[in-house]
Scaffold this active site. Structure first.
Site, PDB file in Angstrom:
ATOM      1  N   SER A 163      39.207  39.570  38.112  1.00 52.38           N
ATOM      2  CA  SER A 163      39.720  38.461  37.837  1.00 52.38           C
ATOM      3  C   SER A 163      39.939  38.169  36.449  1.00 52.38           C
ATOM      4  O   SER A 163      39.433  38.776  35.477  1.00 52.38           O
ATOM      5  CB  SER A 163      39.004  37.181  38.473  1.00 52.38           C
ATOM      6  OG  SER A 163      37.818  36.941  37.823  1.00 52.38           O
ATOM      7  N   LYS A 164      40.826  37.052  36.040  1.00 49.68           N
ATOM      8  CA  LYS A 164      41.083  36.468  34.866  1.00 49.68           C
ATOM      9  C   LYS A 164      39.876  36.723  34.040  1.00 49.68           C
ATOM     10  O   LYS A 164      39.905  36.901  32.631  1.00 49.68           O
ATOM     11  CB  LYS A 164      41.479  35.019  35.005  1.00 49.68           C
ATOM     12  CG  LYS A 164      42.089  34.501  33.810  1.00 49.68           C
ATOM     13  CD  LYS A 164      43.637  34.906  33.535  1.00 49.68           C
ATOM     14  CE  LYS A 164      43.949  34.818  32.307  1.00 49.68           C
ATOM     15  NZ  LYS A 164      45.156  35.818  31.794  1.00 49.68           N
ATOM     16  N   ARG A 165      38.607  36.239  34.360  1.00 50.50           N
ATOM     17  CA  ARG A 165      37.611  36.201  33.376  1.00 50.50           C
ATOM     18  C   ARG A 165      37.074  37.634  32.703  1.00 50.50           C
ATOM     19  O   ARG A 165      36.432  37.869  31.730  1.00 50.50           O
ATOM     20  CB  ARG A 165      36.373  35.462  33.854  1.00 50.50           C
ATOM     21  CG  ARG A 165      35.451  36.009  34.818  1.00 50.50           C
ATOM     22  CD  ARG A 165      34.754  35.065  35.744  1.00 50.50           C
ATOM     23  NE  ARG A 165      34.845  35.708  37.057  1.00 50.50           N
ATOM     24  CZ  ARG A 165      34.041  36.557  37.418  1.00 50.50           C
ATOM     25  NH1 ARG A 165      33.035  36.999  36.485  1.00 50.50           N
ATOM     26  NH2 ARG A 165      33.972  36.821  38.749  1.00 50.50           N
ATOM     27  N   GLY A 172      39.501  39.728  31.626  1.00 53.00           N
ATOM     28  CA  GLY A 172      40.633  40.021  30.794  1.00 53.00           C
ATOM     29  C   GLY A 172      41.701  39.833  31.453  1.00 53.00           C
ATOM     30  O   GLY A 172      41.825  39.138  32.774  1.00 53.00           O
ATOM     31  N   GLU A 217      50.830  40.719  30.273  1.00 48.23           N
ATOM     32  CA  GLU A 217      49.689  40.023  29.275  1.00 48.23           C
ATOM     33  C   GLU A 217      49.239  41.024  28.159  1.00 48.23           C
ATOM     34  O   GLU A 217      48.862  40.694  27.150  1.00 48.23           O
ATOM     35  CB  GLU A 217      48.602  39.383  29.917  1.00 48.23           C
ATOM     36  CG  GLU A 217      48.953  38.107  30.620  1.00 48.23           C
ATOM     37  CD  GLU A 217      47.609  37.421  31.059  1.00 48.23           C
ATOM     38  OE1 GLU A 217      46.816  37.335  30.363  1.00 48.23           O
ATOM     39  OE2 GLU A 217      47.360  37.512  32.574  1.00 48.23           O
TER      40      GLU A 217
END
Ligand code: GLU
Length: 463
Positions: A242-244, A246, A252
């Site tokens: 998930s986002k956390r 990276g 991105e």
């Protein structure tokens, strides 16, 4: 002839897991001189968006994973799905079911009460119809696939080994809703069949769909593809990516200053290996890639390793290419590249940074005059070296502007004033760059340029 397909659902961006699947499908086709197909599975009208389609295409383009065929869009193939549904109805491998949603709820309710697993009980199967059982008025039927009632459905998964399901676990699933629209599992089957896909490589969240798809393919008399289900990608802490951990969206990565080749190389090693090889080109990957070395266990995403790889690729880029690639990052950092040669400046820093964003930031002082903090200046500039620096500035004005010559003048001045090297190098560095740590000062000065170096030194020494 090998034919693979990547079949994303356009419900968001192209994420790391999807990109890895696409890469493996593409590489497998390349390895065998086959065909790589892109198919957009856009039948979920509530979740699919044109923006997400574009995001997927952008991601694939950035990665350079160009399809040999497609993109095909399932929404444009509705007539074909309807045609196959009709064929199956005619052949008796599918049938109309008139159960209302309420009736299905009651059925499940009753099954649960009996301690059974809720499933469609086959009451509208042709062989279960009793005399006088007529389609109820006002109900539009769904079409169900007539799944084999017993036996097992098994396949040799190219990644996970043999997998089998008992047919009794699979009920007669709906292939067309009451409004006639085909369902997801059915479209996939028709597409894989029509597109003559030989190898289905996809995420292992689809393992449960495979037995159903195999049964339909068999009912259609189609040849079965090889299935290989890729394990999940987890974050370094073993949790779902998930986002956390990276960036999860492929796009991105360029934004964060990663090079395409580094990202591809990184993805290639995410669940596949070739001995201890870590850094290799896509050409090499396409020669090596095989299904035998895909690991069945979950792959762990490691952002530090990706940064390391990105640096390896930064180190290798030819100067010109590095400068061109870096340019947009300079602009984005608000730095106007005028004067110092960007490639030469970048060469001094490419081994010290991990991303293009970091590189652009590191090069700021070449193009924007720094204002070193007074504490930093006070720490390095004092009565013992000020005079030597003033003399040095005069001599530099007469020097050929090239790192060795600059270094020679600095050394001579240090010796003349009986100072130690850092006593001159450090204030020079701080006054010219605003930093206490940089690559070799003479090399930095050579790139900044004579006039600009003299201007910076004079104005700093005058105060
Ligand atoms: N559309 C599916 C997904 O995005 C993939 C289906 C498949 O590969 O069979 O997860």
């Amino acid at each position: 002839m090998v034919r693979t397909r990547f079949a994303p659902s356009p419900t968001g961006f192209l994420h790391i897991g999807g990109a890895r699947t696409a890469l493996f499908c593409w590489a497998f086709a390349r390895r065998h001189g086959g065909t790589f197909i892109l198919r957009v599975e856009d039948t979920d009208l509530e979740r699919s968006t044109p923006e997400a389609v574009q995001a997927i295409l952008d991601g694939m383009n950035w990665l350079g994973l160009y399809p040999d065929e497609g993109p095909f869009f399932q929404m444009q193939r509705m007539d074909r799905y309807r045609e196959v549904i009709q064929q199956m109805l005619d052949a008796g491998t599918a049938y109309h079911c008139y159960c209302s949603p309420e009736e299905l709820d009651q059925m499940r309710e009753a099954q649960r009460a009996r301690g059974e697993k809720p499933r469609y009980d086959g009451r509208w199967r042709p062989e279960n119809l009793t005399a006088g059982m007529l389609p109820p008025a006002g109900i539009k039927p769904v079409v169900r696939f007539k799944n084999p009632a017993d036996g097992i459905v098994a396949w040799e998964d190219a990644v996970k080994g043999r997998i089998e399901f008992s047919n009794t676990e699979l009920d007669d699933f709906v292939i067309a809703r009451s409004d006639g629209t085909p369902t997801y599992n059915f479209c996939v089957v028709v597409d894989d069949w029509d597109m003559r896909v030989t190898h289905v490589l996809r995420g292992d969240d689809h393992v449960n769909n495979t037995p159903r798809q195999i049964n339909v393919l068999r009912a259609l008399g189609a040849q079965l593809p090889v299935y290989g289900h890729l394990s999940m990608i987890l974050g370094d802490d073993g949790q779902k990516l998930s986002k956390r951990h990276g960036a999860v969206s492929v796009m991105e990565y360029p934004a964060d200053g990663f090079l395409r080749d580094a990202v591809l190389n990184y993805l290639a090693r995410l669940g596949w290996s070739h001995g201890d090889d870590e850094v290799f080109s896509m050409k090499q990957f396409c020669e090596w890639f095989d299904l035998d070395h895909i690991t069945p266990s979950a792959a762990q995403f490691n952002s530090e390793k990706l940064r390391w790889l990105n640096q390896e690729y930064l180190k290798k880029l030819p100067t010109e290419e590095l400068a061109t690639t870096l340019s947009p990052y300079m602009a984005r950092a608000g730095i106007v590249v005028e004067g110092p040669n960007l490639g030469q400046a970048a060469n001094l820093y490419r081994e010290r940074v991990h991303t293009l964003v970091e590189l652009a930031e590191a090069l700021r002082y070449f193009y924007v005059r720094p204002s070193p903090g007074s504490a930093l200046v006070a720490e390095h500039l004092n009565d013992a070296n000020r005079h030597a620096l003033l003399v040095l500035v005069e001599r530099l004005a007469e020097t050929v502007w090239e790192a060795n010559a600059i270094g020679g003048v600095i050394k001579a001045t240090v010796a003349e004033f009986k100072l130690k090297m850092p006593q001159v190098m450090m204030p020079l560095r701080v006054l010219l760059t605003g930093k206490a740590q940089t690559p070799s000062v003479d090399a930095v000065m050579a790139v900044i340029g004579k006039d600009e170096c003299l201007t910076r030194l004079k104005s700093a020494l005058a105060t």
